[in-house]
Design an enzyme around this catalytic site. Structure first.
Site, PDB file in Angstrom:
ATOM      1  N   HIS A 211       0.814  -1.221   0.000  1.00 27.93           N
ATOM      2  CA  HIS A 211       0.000   0.000   0.000  1.00 27.93           C
ATOM      3  C   HIS A 211       0.846   1.269   0.000  1.00 27.93           C
ATOM      4  O   HIS A 211       0.344   2.356   0.257  1.00 27.93           O
ATOM      5  CB  HIS A 211      -0.970  -0.006   1.188  1.00 27.93           C
ATOM      6  CG  HIS A 211      -1.994  -1.095   1.087  1.00 27.93           C
ATOM      7  ND1 HIS A 211      -2.630  -1.648   2.168  1.00 27.93           N
ATOM      8  CD2 HIS A 211      -2.500  -1.741   0.009  1.00 27.93           C
ATOM      9  CE1 HIS A 211      -3.468  -2.594   1.760  1.00 27.93           C
ATOM     10  NE2 HIS A 211      -3.396  -2.669   0.463  1.00 27.93           N
TER      11      HIS A 211
ATOM     12  N   THR B 195      -3.127  -8.493  10.955  1.00 29.79           N
ATOM     13  CA  THR B 195      -3.987  -8.050   9.858  1.00 29.79           C
ATOM     14  C   THR B 195      -5.384  -8.621  10.030  1.00 29.79           C
ATOM     15  O   THR B 195      -5.541  -9.787  10.414  1.00 29.79           O
ATOM     16  CB  THR B 195      -3.420  -8.415   8.469  1.00 29.79           C
ATOM     17  OG1 THR B 195      -4.331  -7.933   7.466  1.00 29.79           O
ATOM     18  CG2 THR B 195      -3.180  -9.904   8.287  1.00 29.79           C
TER      19      THR B 195
END
Ligand code: NAD
Length: 265
Positions: free
Chosen positions: A138, A208
């Protein structure tokens, strides 16, 4: 008893750590997928989960990439104004330092136990802690990226007196390297992620929620190809039920303990 020792004395956590260490000993190409939970103990709020940014401020708009492509100069002006006004997440990232979990990830790499880290974090803390084999799927808050040729540059070296800033190599427009909602993942990053996932003979997820795609697919893909899956997360996720080993403890506790186990011959 310290809080840290209490986690490690939990029989399920201790058993999970021993099983994880055994899997790491047998592995030749272990790959990790990291999420915002790894940096939570550095004071950076997660998006999801109790007390996360979405809990407190709601979900962000999903048209970031569209706004950028429509008018990059206006987007940069708004981004600079937003930074000047001060955002809670940006301030937390700027003030953060690596925690024991980041250092343990770097240790695993330097011990030859961890071949690659795919991180969804944008905070640069893996590099500060000493990890080198890292793909930032990202992007990175401290870099810009040319949307034409993909070249990246440190944000602090880019002149912002004429907007939008442009790439000295190809003249393309620079945007912040952080991947926005709706924006395609940069090709070099996505290729590296699939290359590493397909090469993995062991896969570990750390902090996550495993709901952001395509990252959430990597552990599933690795597992389908025969790699055992380890999950480090104090909370349950959609991956928990397919994981071979689940370590329900904070990363800053679990990962240093895993390193300690692997230091014993
Ligand atoms: P997420 O915010 O969706 O989920 C965080 C997960 O971490 C949760 O499952 C939670 O249970 C777990 N967690 C919380 N504390 C933990 C700890 N101490 N140890 C281990 N796990 C812990 O995060 P995500 O899955 O990474 O996905 C969201 C997106 O958020 C990513 O795209 C990422 O780019 C972005 N993000 C990045 C940062 C950062 O750079 N530090 C911070 C917030 C969000």
């Amino acid at each position: 008893m310290t809080q840290l020792q209490a986690w490690l004395d939990d029989p399920a956590v201790a058993a999970g750590l021993r099983q994880a260490a055994a899997l790491f000993r047998r592995s030749r190409h272990a790959v990790a997928l990291v999420g915002a939970g790894l940096s939570a103990e550095s004071g950076i709020p997660t998006y999801r989960g109790a007390g996360g940014v979405y809990d407190r401020f709601g979900e962000p708009t999903i048209d970031g990439w569209e706004l950028f492509t429509q008018d990059p100069a206006a987007w940069w002006e708004a981004a600079i104004a937003h930074e000047a006004a001060g955002s809670a997440l940006s301030a937390a990232i700027d003030a953060a330092a690596p925690n024991p979990g980041h250092y343990a990830m770097a240790d695993l790499e330097h011990m030859g136990r961890l071949a690659h880290t795919i991180t969804q974090n944008i905070d640069n803390l893996h590099f500060v802690a000493g990890s080198r084999q890292v793909t930032e799927i990202h992007g990175n808050r401290y870099r810009v990226r040319c949307i034409e040729c993909g070249a990246r540059e440190r944000l602090e070296t880019v002149r912002l007196d004429r907007l939008p800033p442009t790439c000295p190599s190809c003249g393309g427009i620079y945007k912040n390297d952080v991947v926005m909602f709706g924006e395609p993942i940069p090709r070099d990053a996505i290729e590296a992620c699939y290359r590493e996932t397909l090469a993995a003979d062991l896969f570990m997820t750390v902090g996550t929620s495993a709901v952001v795609y395509p990252a959430a697919d990597f552990p599933v893909l690795a597992k389908r190809r025969g790699a055992p899956l380890i999950e480090v997360n104090p909370e349950e996720t959609p991956l928990s039920e397919i994981a071979d080993v689940v370590i329900r403890a904070p990363a800053g506790v679990a990962l240093p303990a895993l390193v300690d186990l692997l230091l014993v011959p």
